[in-house]
Structures are given as C-alpha cells and as structure tokens.
Design an enzyme around this catalytic site. Sequence first.
Site, PDB file in Angstrom:
ATOM      1  N   GLU A 136       0.822  -1.213   0.000  1.00  0.00           N
ATOM      2  CA  GLU A 136       0.000   0.000   0.000  1.00  0.00           C
ATOM      3  C   GLU A 136       0.857   1.265   0.000  1.00  0.00           C
ATOM      4  O   GLU A 136       0.516   2.245  -0.646  1.00  0.00           O
ATOM      5  CB  GLU A 136      -0.964   0.002   1.200  1.00  0.00           C
ATOM      6  CG  GLU A 136      -2.085  -0.999   1.095  1.00  0.00           C
ATOM      7  CD  GLU A 136      -3.002  -0.749  -0.115  1.00  0.00           C
ATOM      8  OE1 GLU A 136      -3.046   0.385  -0.614  1.00  0.00           O
ATOM      9  OE2 GLU A 136      -3.660  -1.701  -0.554  1.00  0.00           O
ATOM     10  N   GLN A 178       0.777   6.855  -5.275  1.00  0.00           N
ATOM     11  CA  GLN A 178       1.391   7.611  -6.386  1.00  0.00           C
ATOM     12  C   GLN A 178       2.080   6.715  -7.416  1.00  0.00           C
ATOM     13  O   GLN A 178       2.807   7.220  -8.266  1.00  0.00           O
ATOM     14  CB  GLN A 178       2.455   8.617  -5.892  1.00  0.00           C
ATOM     15  CG  GLN A 178       2.112   9.345  -4.640  1.00  0.00           C
ATOM     16  CD  GLN A 178       1.390  10.642  -4.899  1.00  0.00           C
ATOM     17  OE1 GLN A 178       1.287  11.069  -6.029  1.00  0.00           O
ATOM     18  NE2 GLN A 178       0.878  11.242  -3.855  1.00  0.00           N
ATOM     19  N   THR A 179       1.922   5.395  -7.337  1.00  0.00           N
ATOM     20  CA  THR A 179       2.611   4.517  -8.288  1.00  0.00           C
ATOM     21  C   THR A 179       1.641   3.458  -8.804  1.00  0.00           C
ATOM     22  O   THR A 179       0.883   2.881  -8.020  1.00  0.00           O
ATOM     23  CB  THR A 179       3.804   3.817  -7.591  1.00  0.00           C
ATOM     24  OG1 THR A 179       4.608   4.812  -6.975  1.00  0.00           O
ATOM     25  CG2 THR A 179       4.651   3.046  -8.581  1.00  0.00           C
ATOM     26  N   GLY A 188      10.238   7.448  -5.741  1.00  0.00           N
ATOM     27  CA  GLY A 188      10.037   8.823  -5.296  1.00  0.00           C
ATOM     28  C   GLY A 188       9.465   8.903  -3.886  1.00  0.00           C
ATOM     29  O   GLY A 188       9.194   7.887  -3.247  1.00  0.00           O
ATOM     30  N   TYR A 189       9.292  10.132  -3.411  1.00  0.00           N
ATOM     31  CA  TYR A 189       8.748  10.375  -2.065  1.00  0.00           C
ATOM     32  C   TYR A 189       9.446   9.479  -1.041  1.00  0.00           C
ATOM     33  O   TYR A 189       8.843   8.598  -0.418  1.00  0.00           O
ATOM     34  CB  TYR A 189       7.231  10.135  -2.040  1.00  0.00           C
ATOM     35  CG  TYR A 189       6.483  11.001  -3.011  1.00  0.00           C
ATOM     36  CD1 TYR A 189       6.151  12.320  -2.679  1.00  0.00           C
ATOM     37  CD2 TYR A 189       6.128  10.543  -4.271  1.00  0.00           C
ATOM     38  CE1 TYR A 189       5.479  13.131  -3.580  1.00  0.00           C
ATOM     39  CE2 TYR A 189       5.465  11.353  -5.178  1.00  0.00           C
ATOM     40  CZ  TYR A 189       5.139  12.634  -4.817  1.00  0.00           C
ATOM     41  OH  TYR A 189       4.484  13.432  -5.714  1.00  0.00           O
ATOM     42  N   TYR A 239      -6.300   5.960   5.180  1.00  0.00           N
ATOM     43  CA  TYR A 239      -6.454   5.019   4.063  1.00  0.00           C
ATOM     44  C   TYR A 239      -5.629   3.746   4.304  1.00  0.00           C
ATOM     45  O   TYR A 239      -6.147   2.623   4.197  1.00  0.00           O
ATOM     46  CB  TYR A 239      -6.032   5.673   2.733  1.00  0.00           C
ATOM     47  CG  TYR A 239      -5.819   4.634   1.673  1.00  0.00           C
ATOM     48  CD1 TYR A 239      -6.900   4.045   1.046  1.00  0.00           C
ATOM     49  CD2 TYR A 239      -4.534   4.179   1.363  1.00  0.00           C
ATOM     50  CE1 TYR A 239      -6.721   3.039   0.118  1.00  0.00           C
ATOM     51  CE2 TYR A 239      -4.341   3.167   0.439  1.00  0.00           C
ATOM     52  CZ  TYR A 239      -5.440   2.608  -0.180  1.00  0.00           C
ATOM     53  OH  TYR A 239      -5.256   1.599  -1.078  1.00  0.00           O
ATOM     54  N   ASP A 265      -9.105   6.002  -0.929  1.00  0.00           N
ATOM     55  CA  ASP A 265      -8.039   6.791  -1.560  1.00  0.00           C
ATOM     56  C   ASP A 265      -8.656   7.619  -2.690  1.00  0.00           C
ATOM     57  O   ASP A 265      -9.885   7.683  -2.830  1.00  0.00           O
ATOM     58  CB  ASP A 265      -6.915   5.870  -2.068  1.00  0.00           C
ATOM     59  CG  ASP A 265      -7.368   4.977  -3.210  1.00  0.00           C
ATOM     60  OD1 ASP A 265      -8.578   4.973  -3.532  1.00  0.00           O
ATOM     61  OD2 ASP A 265      -6.512   4.288  -3.796  1.00  0.00           O
ATOM     62  N   CYS A 296     -17.542   3.471 -18.822  1.00  0.00           N
ATOM     63  CA  CYS A 296     -18.878   3.238 -18.252  1.00  0.00           C
ATOM     64  C   CYS A 296     -19.639   2.090 -18.932  1.00  0.00           C
ATOM     65  O   CYS A 296     -20.262   1.282 -18.231  1.00  0.00           O
ATOM     66  CB  CYS A 296     -19.703   4.518 -18.307  1.00  0.00           C
ATOM     67  SG  CYS A 296     -18.961   5.851 -17.350  1.00  0.00           S
ATOM     68  N   CYS A 351     -18.771  -1.052 -17.275  1.00  0.00           N
ATOM     69  CA  CYS A 351     -18.608  -0.997 -15.814  1.00  0.00           C
ATOM     70  C   CYS A 351     -19.632  -1.908 -15.124  1.00  0.00           C
ATOM     71  O   CYS A 351     -20.817  -1.893 -15.455  1.00  0.00           O
ATOM     72  CB  CYS A 351     -18.804   0.443 -15.347  1.00  0.00           C
ATOM     73  SG  CYS A 351     -18.768   0.596 -13.568  1.00  0.00           S
ATOM     74  N   CYS A 399     -25.271   3.564 -11.203  1.00  0.00           N
ATOM     75  CA  CYS A 399     -24.427   4.766 -11.113  1.00  0.00           C
ATOM     76  C   CYS A 399     -25.191   6.018 -11.536  1.00  0.00           C
ATOM     77  O   CYS A 399     -25.540   6.182 -12.706  1.00  0.00           O
ATOM     78  CB  CYS A 399     -23.184   4.584 -11.985  1.00  0.00           C
ATOM     79  SG  CYS A 399     -22.105   6.024 -11.947  1.00  0.00           S
TER      80      CYS A 399
HETATM   81  S1  SF4 Z   1     -18.806   3.922 -11.570  1.00  0.00           S
HETATM   82 FE1  SF4 Z   1     -20.180   5.086 -12.887  1.00  0.00          FE
HETATM   83  S2  SF4 Z   1     -18.883   6.681 -13.718  1.00  0.00           S
HETATM   84 FE2  SF4 Z   1     -17.515   5.124 -12.937  1.00  0.00          FE
HETATM   85  S3  SF4 Z   1     -17.120   3.808 -14.699  1.00  0.00           S
HETATM   86 FE3  SF4 Z   1     -18.836   2.923 -13.564  1.00  0.00          FE
HETATM   87  S4  SF4 Z   1     -20.615   3.732 -14.603  1.00  0.00           S
HETATM   88 FE4  SF4 Z   1     -18.909   5.018 -15.187  1.00  0.00          FE
END
Ligand code: SF4
Length: 363
Positions: free
Chosen positions: A48, A53-54, A92-93, A131, A149, A210, A213, A219
Amino acid sequence: MSKMLSFTAPREAWLEGFSLPLLRWYDASARDLPWRREPEPYRVWVSEIMLQQTRVEAALPYFLRFMQRLPSLEALAEAPLDELYKLWEGLGYYSRVRNMQKAALILLEQYGGRFPRSVQELRSLPGIGEYTAGAILSIAFGLPVPAVDGNVLRVLSRAALSREDITQPAVKRTMTELAGRILPSARPGDFNQALMDLGSGVCRPRNPLCPSCPVREACSGYAAGEAESLPCRPPKKEKRLDKRTILLIVSPDGVLLHRRPEKGLLAGMWEYPGRDSWLSLPQVRALFPAANRISQLTDARHIFTHVEWHMRGYLIRTASFGCPEDCVWAGEEDVYALPSAFKTYTALLDRLRGSQTETISGR
Ligand code: SF4
C-alpha cells in the site's frame, strides 16, 4: 433492474445495486498480485505504501525486490538507510520508506512485532494515514473498515452524483462514511480492493469505461451524463518554477554528492551539488578555476507536487579536493540512491563512466 443510487439510498439498495455486482466483477477479474496471494499485514502495508502515487505494474518489481531483501519487520528495522533508499530508488517520495523504518522500530519495540488491530493505533505510526490503516485492517485482518483513496473517492462521487468539492475535508468525510455504509461485512478486504481496482482500471479520471462498468446500472453520475466531470475540484494552482544548476563534479575519487537538509523537499537525500539559480558557463568556470575541463550538459525538468525544477547541468572534471561539509566522493562501487529528479544527469554520468571510465573515476 437496479435503481440509481444517492447518498441517502438505504444500505440494502447500495449492497444489491453496487457492492454485490462489484464483488462479482472482482471475483471474475481481480489481478493475481503477490500481496493478494499472501495478505499478511507486513506485505499489505509495504504494497500500500508503494502503491501511493505509483501504478501496480510499476510497483510490482519494487515489491518483489523489497520482499526478497527485507521480508520482515526486523529486516526493515535493521536495514541501513542508504540501502532502503536504493530499494526505493525510482518510486520517489523517499520520506515514505524512512517512515516505514521508523514505524517498524515502533512495532517491534511497543507491539511485540505485531500490527495493532485498530485504526487509532495504526494511525499513530509514522506514515500510516486513514487510508493505509483501512487497507491493512480490511485486507490483512478482514475487519470492516473502509479504505478511501483518490480512486475510491472518484468512484463514489460519480456513483452517488456528488457535485461537491472533493478536496473539502467534510466532503471526504461524507464519502468515507458512505464507503463504510456500503461495505459488505463478509468480505471487506475484497470489497475495498475491488473499489480500488474499479477506480484505477474502469472508472478512470478521464475516459471512464462506463459501458463495461459492473455498477453502471446503479451509477447516478453515469445516468446523468456527468461521469467524466466528477468529482468536482477547485481549479489547480500553477506550480512554482524553480531554476537550478546541477554540478556533476568528477575527480579521481568519484563524483561529489551532497546530503540535502533533513527537512523540506527530498529531505536527507543525496543530490549532485548545485545552486538555486541558473549559472552561466563563465560563472561555473569562476567557481572551479582549477578544473581540467567544464562542459555544459543538457537541460532537464522534474515535476514535484507543488514545484517544478528547471535544471541546467554542467560536467566538471577536476583534480581531487577535500570533501566539503555534508558531501562524499562516491566511487562507482558505492551505493548511493539519487532521487529520480536527477535521473537525466545520473544517466549521463553512467554513460560517461561506461565509455570513459579512466577519465571519470580514475579507476
Ligand atoms: S462507476 Fe459510474 S462513472 Fe464510474 S465507470 Fe462505472 S458507470 Fe462510469
């Protein structure tokens, strides 16, 4: 058919429309990663910290090397600082790995070499924030603690159609509460990792995927056509531009390195000596009147979080001289990690050493 979700939607609706489809997707597509195969607290913690940042692909070889060399808290606590920097070189960091060593010492001295199982105690350790504490507790111990995060904040802002400024602590707090509310009690570690994976691979900052997804039906940001414009942030501040001169001073004793102050940017790290302005060739000649040869090198840039360095480099070949304060002459065999800010000049030096070893190091 699932419904769009808002902050106020009941937990059951979030679980059914969001959390469970997300876990099913994770079961089918989760990457096989070494810290997932053996999710011990030490391994989860190291992974973690590296992943801040990576990207996973970039962090993976670092993780394997780190675990091979420092497989335990004891090994980490005893490692010389310069070796730690070397293992971290390129990530880094560097304060992250310094803090890890401090935390390892505390864990050994005060906790018998075990990670505590509370957010409060974990957060009292150097370099462990909310986090990372959530990630360790949920992934390594299976405790129902959210791990929020930047990736997770983005996913949740979009899913719940939050148009509030995500940089505001109160908004982050609301998101963290939401993450806690929708966490399935049976598999909190998998759920947190699924959210992180969704944020980094699907719900990307730009061009979120999306249509493919797993939670698109629930969503609200997608339904409103606002996915890509979320989360809301204030306009970015311009970075400060700093001009710097980098001096590669090479003598038969090696290359001169300077230890930076213990506080501030790149605290305690080695660097090539330099000046906080651009020097011209005549100005550098005036600084090193006895040098055998001075040549100007290519310019370089490095972008930090709040500042951008614009560097002008010079190679100075000179006879040996007494080492100034906070400096060392580093020979080819010596191990000194230099921050990636200097990578252009380190690569030049390596090339020069490769082609003109005798001239550069006198060996
Ligand atoms: S969570 Fe929502 S905004 Fe993000 S990729 Fe899925 S459908 Fe798209």
